[in-house]
Design a protein around this motif. Structure first.
Motif, PDB file in Angstrom:
ATOM      1  N   LEU A 131      17.466 -15.805  14.318  1.00  0.00           N
ATOM      2  CA  LEU A 131      16.774 -15.978  13.194  1.00  0.00           C
ATOM      3  C   LEU A 131      17.646 -16.872  12.355  1.00  0.00           C
ATOM      4  CD1 LEU A 131      15.042 -12.688  12.346  1.00  0.00           C
ATOM      5  CD2 LEU A 131      14.058 -14.645  13.111  1.00  0.00           C
ATOM      6  N   GLN A 132      19.005 -16.549  12.233  1.00  0.00           N
ATOM      7  CA  GLN A 132      19.736 -17.279  11.494  1.00  0.00           C
ATOM      8  C   GLN A 132      20.041 -18.670  11.961  1.00  0.00           C
ATOM      9  OE1 GLN A 132      23.775 -15.487  11.504  1.00  0.00           O
ATOM     10  NE2 GLN A 132      22.843 -13.360  10.263  1.00  0.00           N
ATOM     11  N   ASN A 133      20.301 -18.918  13.080  1.00  0.00           N
ATOM     12  CA  ASN A 133      20.275 -20.051  13.695  1.00  0.00           C
ATOM     13  C   ASN A 133      19.029 -21.171  13.306  1.00  0.00           C
ATOM     14  OD1 ASN A 133      23.017 -20.129  14.856  1.00  0.00           O
ATOM     15  ND2 ASN A 133      21.782 -19.320  16.567  1.00  0.00           N
ATOM     16  N   LYS A 134      17.721 -20.677  13.370  1.00  0.00           N
ATOM     17  CA  LYS A 134      16.401 -21.270  13.120  1.00  0.00           C
ATOM     18  C   LYS A 134      16.511 -21.548  11.705  1.00  0.00           C
ATOM     19  CE  LYS A 134      11.509 -20.559  12.995  1.00  0.00           C
ATOM     20  NZ  LYS A 134      10.408 -19.706  13.291  1.00  0.00           N
ATOM     21  N   PHE A 135      16.917 -20.767  10.842  1.00  0.00           N
ATOM     22  CA  PHE A 135      17.063 -20.974   9.493  1.00  0.00           C
ATOM     23  C   PHE A 135      18.121 -22.172   9.141  1.00  0.00           C
ATOM     24  CE2 PHE A 135      19.833 -20.377   5.480  1.00  0.00           C
ATOM     25  CZ  PHE A 135      18.787 -20.787   4.649  1.00  0.00           C
ATOM     26  N   VAL A 136      19.184 -21.892   9.615  1.00  0.00           N
ATOM     27  CA  VAL A 136      20.266 -23.031   9.322  1.00  0.00           C
ATOM     28  C   VAL A 136      19.740 -24.486  10.009  1.00  0.00           C
ATOM     29  CG1 VAL A 136      22.641 -23.852   9.886  1.00  0.00           C
ATOM     30  CG2 VAL A 136      22.270 -21.378   9.370  1.00  0.00           C
ATOM     31  N   THR A 137      19.104 -24.520  10.987  1.00  0.00           N
ATOM     32  CA  THR A 137      18.531 -25.528  11.469  1.00  0.00           C
ATOM     33  C   THR A 137      17.610 -26.192  10.405  1.00  0.00           C
ATOM     34  OG1 THR A 137      18.803 -24.916  13.722  1.00  0.00           O
ATOM     35  CG2 THR A 137      17.265 -26.681  13.323  1.00  0.00           C
ATOM     36  N   ASN A 138      16.622 -25.459   9.862  1.00  0.00           N
ATOM     37  CA  ASN A 138      15.611 -25.766   9.131  1.00  0.00           C
ATOM     38  C   ASN A 138      16.184 -26.178   7.729  1.00  0.00           C
ATOM     39  OD1 ASN A 138      13.507 -25.279  10.879  1.00  0.00           O
ATOM     40  ND2 ASN A 138      13.113 -23.053  10.036  1.00  0.00           N
ATOM     41  N   VAL A 139      17.078 -25.698   7.200  1.00  0.00           N
ATOM     42  CA  VAL A 139      17.527 -26.096   5.858  1.00  0.00           C
ATOM     43  C   VAL A 139      18.527 -27.192   5.912  1.00  0.00           C
ATOM     44  CG1 VAL A 139      19.678 -24.670   5.799  1.00  0.00           C
ATOM     45  CG2 VAL A 139      18.468 -25.167   3.716  1.00  0.00           C
ATOM     46  N   SER A 140      18.970 -27.488   7.145  1.00  0.00           N
ATOM     47  CA  SER A 140      19.929 -28.459   7.178  1.00  0.00           C
ATOM     48  C   SER A 140      19.317 -29.839   7.537  1.00  0.00           C
ATOM     49  CB  SER A 140      20.825 -28.365   8.473  1.00  0.00           C
ATOM     50  OG  SER A 140      21.819 -27.419   8.377  1.00  0.00           O
ATOM     51  N   SER A 141      17.958 -29.747   7.748  1.00  0.00           N
ATOM     52  CA  SER A 141      17.048 -30.827   7.899  1.00  0.00           C
ATOM     53  C   SER A 141      16.575 -31.298   6.536  1.00  0.00           C
ATOM     54  CB  SER A 141      15.863 -30.676   8.903  1.00  0.00           C
ATOM     55  OG  SER A 141      15.005 -29.766   8.434  1.00  0.00           O
ATOM     56  N   LEU A 142      16.608 -30.523   5.511  1.00  0.00           N
ATOM     57  CA  LEU A 142      16.031 -30.678   4.183  1.00  0.00           C
ATOM     58  C   LEU A 142      16.674 -32.104   3.636  1.00  0.00           C
ATOM     59  CD1 LEU A 142      15.626 -27.207   2.734  1.00  0.00           C
ATOM     60  CD2 LEU A 142      13.751 -28.704   4.056  1.00  0.00           C
ATOM     61  N   GLY A 143      18.139 -32.223   3.713  1.00  0.00           N
ATOM     62  CA  GLY A 143      18.466 -33.521   2.986  1.00  0.00           C
ATOM     63  C   GLY A 143      19.555 -32.647   1.864  1.00  0.00           C
ATOM     64  N   ARG A 144      20.526 -33.425   1.358  1.00  0.00           N
ATOM     65  CA  ARG A 144      21.474 -32.990   0.263  1.00  0.00           C
ATOM     66  C   ARG A 144      20.619 -32.495  -1.042  1.00  0.00           C
ATOM     67  NH1 ARG A 144      26.358 -36.270  -1.589  1.00  0.00           N
ATOM     68  NH2 ARG A 144      24.857 -37.459  -2.830  1.00  0.00           N
ATOM     69  N   GLU A 145      19.747 -33.133  -1.471  1.00  0.00           N
ATOM     70  CA  GLU A 145      19.241 -33.029  -2.693  1.00  0.00           C
ATOM     71  C   GLU A 145      18.332 -31.527  -2.655  1.00  0.00           C
ATOM     72  OE1 GLU A 145      19.987 -34.237  -5.714  1.00  0.00           O
ATOM     73  OE2 GLU A 145      21.295 -35.332  -4.608  1.00  0.00           O
ATOM     74  N   ARG A 146      17.698 -31.718  -1.539  1.00  0.00           N
ATOM     75  CA  ARG A 146      16.748 -30.627  -1.442  1.00  0.00           C
ATOM     76  C   ARG A 146      17.603 -29.132  -1.144  1.00  0.00           C
ATOM     77  NH1 ARG A 146      12.191 -29.318  -2.555  1.00  0.00           N
ATOM     78  NH2 ARG A 146      11.236 -28.745  -0.464  1.00  0.00           N
ATOM     79  N   GLN A 147      18.613 -29.283  -0.279  1.00  0.00           N
ATOM     80  CA  GLN A 147      19.365 -28.068  -0.104  1.00  0.00           C
ATOM     81  C   GLN A 147      20.154 -27.626  -1.585  1.00  0.00           C
ATOM     82  OE1 GLN A 147      22.439 -29.784   2.385  1.00  0.00           O
ATOM     83  NE2 GLN A 147      20.737 -30.048   4.077  1.00  0.00           N
ATOM     84  N   LYS A 148      20.322 -28.592  -2.315  1.00  0.00           N
ATOM     85  CA  LYS A 148      20.757 -27.988  -3.736  1.00  0.00           C
ATOM     86  C   LYS A 148      19.829 -27.322  -4.466  1.00  0.00           C
ATOM     87  CE  LYS A 148      22.824 -31.315  -5.881  1.00  0.00           C
ATOM     88  NZ  LYS A 148      23.050 -32.701  -6.359  1.00  0.00           N
ATOM     89  N   GLN A 149      18.607 -27.825  -4.279  1.00  0.00           N
ATOM     90  CA  GLN A 149      17.430 -27.438  -5.119  1.00  0.00           C
ATOM     91  C   GLN A 149      17.060 -26.045  -4.527  1.00  0.00           C
ATOM     92  OE1 GLN A 149      17.019 -28.361  -7.977  1.00  0.00           O
ATOM     93  NE2 GLN A 149      18.213 -30.250  -7.514  1.00  0.00           N
ATOM     94  N   PHE A 150      17.036 -25.786  -3.262  1.00  0.00           N
ATOM     95  CA  PHE A 150      16.989 -24.555  -2.692  1.00  0.00           C
ATOM     96  C   PHE A 150      18.030 -23.490  -2.980  1.00  0.00           C
ATOM     97  CE2 PHE A 150      18.043 -21.827   0.945  1.00  0.00           C
ATOM     98  CZ  PHE A 150      16.779 -20.929   0.817  1.00  0.00           C
ATOM     99  N   LEU A 151      19.145 -23.787  -3.312  1.00  0.00           N
ATOM    100  CA  LEU A 151      20.367 -22.945  -3.772  1.00  0.00           C
ATOM    101  C   LEU A 151      20.131 -22.610  -5.286  1.00  0.00           C
ATOM    102  CD1 LEU A 151      23.485 -24.317  -1.826  1.00  0.00           C
ATOM    103  CD2 LEU A 151      22.194 -22.178  -1.248  1.00  0.00           C
ATOM    104  N   ARG A 152      19.562 -23.745  -5.991  1.00  0.00           N
ATOM    105  CA  ARG A 152      19.408 -23.419  -7.405  1.00  0.00           C
ATOM    106  C   ARG A 152      18.265 -22.583  -7.551  1.00  0.00           C
ATOM    107  NH1 ARG A 152      20.152 -29.837  -9.364  1.00  0.00           N
ATOM    108  NH2 ARG A 152      22.377 -29.581  -9.514  1.00  0.00           N
ATOM    109  N   TYR A 153      17.089 -22.563  -6.826  1.00  0.00           N
ATOM    110  CA  TYR A 153      16.143 -21.650  -6.826  1.00  0.00           C
ATOM    111  C   TYR A 153      16.493 -20.253  -6.579  1.00  0.00           C
ATOM    112  CZ  TYR A 153      11.502 -19.552  -5.727  1.00  0.00           C
ATOM    113  OH  TYR A 153      10.657 -18.511  -5.572  1.00  0.00           O
ATOM    114  N   PHE A 154      17.458 -19.851  -5.690  1.00  0.00           N
ATOM    115  CA  PHE A 154      17.943 -18.786  -5.589  1.00  0.00           C
ATOM    116  C   PHE A 154      18.879 -18.321  -6.589  1.00  0.00           C
ATOM    117  CE2 PHE A 154      20.340 -16.202  -1.762  1.00  0.00           C
ATOM    118  CZ  PHE A 154      20.028 -14.925  -2.404  1.00  0.00           C
ATOM    119  N   LEU A 155      19.333 -19.137  -7.229  1.00  0.00           N
ATOM    120  CA  LEU A 155      20.565 -18.754  -8.136  1.00  0.00           C
ATOM    121  C   LEU A 155      19.513 -18.504  -9.435  1.00  0.00           C
ATOM    122  CD1 LEU A 155      23.363 -18.650  -9.159  1.00  0.00           C
ATOM    123  CD2 LEU A 155      23.076 -21.128  -9.875  1.00  0.00           C
TER     124      LEU A 155
END
Length: 410
Positions: free
Chosen positions: A303-327
């Motif tokens: 499950l972790q590998n699946k998540f990391v693969t998915n989030v890595s494909s989002l692009g840098r800006e989307r990754q930042k926004q995902f983490l900001r959402y969690f924050l």
């Protein structure tokens, strides 16, 4: 009515109008705010309002006629009674609405069209009108890319300063006042010294409106000559409503983006263009994968590998926004814990998540999670490898929640 392109900012708008009504407006305003707060539409719409004011607006608080024969001007100076002006359409002169009013001057960063050119803002006026029509909340970067800057640096040139001095030395053509709107004066550099005397002792009936996103880079000698007005970030409610009304965003999507963009409507628009992923669902999948234990622990790695693969494909800006959402959700969880459910107003999905987070993590753990998320955002901005970063972050979250481990790395 007077600020058709501005989202929210009701207090700032009213403050500007009150300055006019009470004759307390400085000859030079410096609007200071962050990207996406609406500095450009606020400055331009206010400039449009000033050059569109009917004649009687220029003679408010009129003294006795035998003293001055009229009233006081926009800056509180006595003036003769002006000639009546035609009523502006919808409160804004039609020419001003099209950024074609002869007494409304615009200045912004530009670049040479060919080697050896000495560009001024009017060289790009057609492009700027189109840019403002399509992207009133666009950034300076967006503007320069729209005129094919690529890797070139735009600036407000010495020739532009000379052109401003020349234009403002002329009499008004149509309005009672001449207005110069300068967007991003931080691009002036030392050339701005040419404007110091003009700003300090402007021609009669002249108003400067400067709008900066980086006050630290504006010449201190210019700041000292201006009346500073600080423009706050937009509220979540304003961003959410604007995404729905202006961009036809779905209510759930608008709410989610408003939570993560931190009052930056420009960033919210960008996120909306790439909103294929559901942040809340992605986050729940991540935590479920990270916090599995007992007999199901062997499933965790897949499950972790699946998540990391998915989030890595989002692009840098989307990754930042995902983490900001969690924050943001971590911060709301802390608020729920400290001040109670009744005092925290969250959409149902986000409130449910925040309450669940409080059940399996304490205040110290939430603080540690927030610190790790902030570090991750910092590393993404510096081009960290996404897969390595999210694998490491997954292990840290598991350690903080299940093993109560606090990571002391810098």
């Amino acid at each position: 009515m007077h600020f058709p392109d501005v989202i929210g900012q009701l207090e700032t708008r009213q403050h500007l109008l009150d300055l006019v009504d009470n004759n307390r407006l400085s000859h030079a305003l410096l609007l200071v705010g962050k990207e996406g707060s609406g500095l450009l539409p606020l400055a331009i719409n206010f400039g449009q309002y000033v050059v569109s004011m009917p004649a009687e607006k220029a003679a408010v608080a009129a003294p006795p006629p035998d003293l001055f024969g009229g009233g006081t001007d926009l800056f509180g100076e006595p003036v003769a009674a002006p000639e009546p002006a035609p009523e502006a359409h919808g409160g804004i002169d039609p020419l001003a609405a099209q950024l074609m009013h002869p007494d409304l001057h615009l200045s912004y960063p530009v670049l040479p069209k060919k080697p050896g050119d000495k560009p001024v803002s009017t060289d790009y006026i057609s492009e700027f009108r189109e840019f403002f029509k399509l992207m009133p909340y666009g950034s300076g970067f967006d503007w320069l890319q729209s005129i094919n800057a690529e890797n070139r640096q735009g600036n407000i040139t010495a020739e532009e300063c000379n052109d401003i001095i020349r234009k403002l030395s002329l009499k008004t053509f149509k309005a009672r006042y001449k207005v110069l709107v300068m967007w991003l004066p931080e691009y002036l550099g030392k050339e701005g010294n040419k404007l110091l005397k003009l700003i300090e002792e402007p021609p009669v009936d002249t108003l400067f409106i400067l709008a900066t996103e980086n006050e630290a880079d504006v010449l201190p000698t210019i700041i000292s000559r201006c009346q500073t007005i600080r423009v706050p970030p937009l509220t979540e409610a304003d961003v959410e409503a604007a995404l729905i009304s202006r961009c036809n965003a779905a209510p759930d999507t608008a709410r989610q983006l408003a939570m993560v963009c931190e009052g930056n409507y420009h960033e919210a628009q960008q996120l909306l263009q790439h909103n294929e992923d559901d942040f809340n669902g992605l986050l729940r999948d991540w935590l479920n994968a990270s916090l599995l234990k007992g007999a199901k622990a062997f499933e965790r790695f897949d499950l972790q590998n699946k998540f990391v693969t998915n989030v890595s494909s989002l692009g840098r800006e989307r990754q930042k926004q995902f983490l900001r959402y969690f924050l943001q959700l971590v911060e709301q969880s802390i608020r729920l814990r400290l001040i109670g459910e009744e005092q925290v107003h969250l959409p149902p999905t986000e409130k449910d998540f925040a309450l669940r987070l409080n059940k399996f993590s304490g205040l110290g753990q939430q603080k540690a999670i927030a610190e790790e998320l902030e570090k991750a955002i910092y590393y993404i901005e510096r081009n960290a490898n996404a897969k390595m970063l999210f694998h490491a972050l997954t292990l840290k979250l598991r350690g903080i929640v299940l093993d109560k481990t606090i990571f002391l790395t810098q």
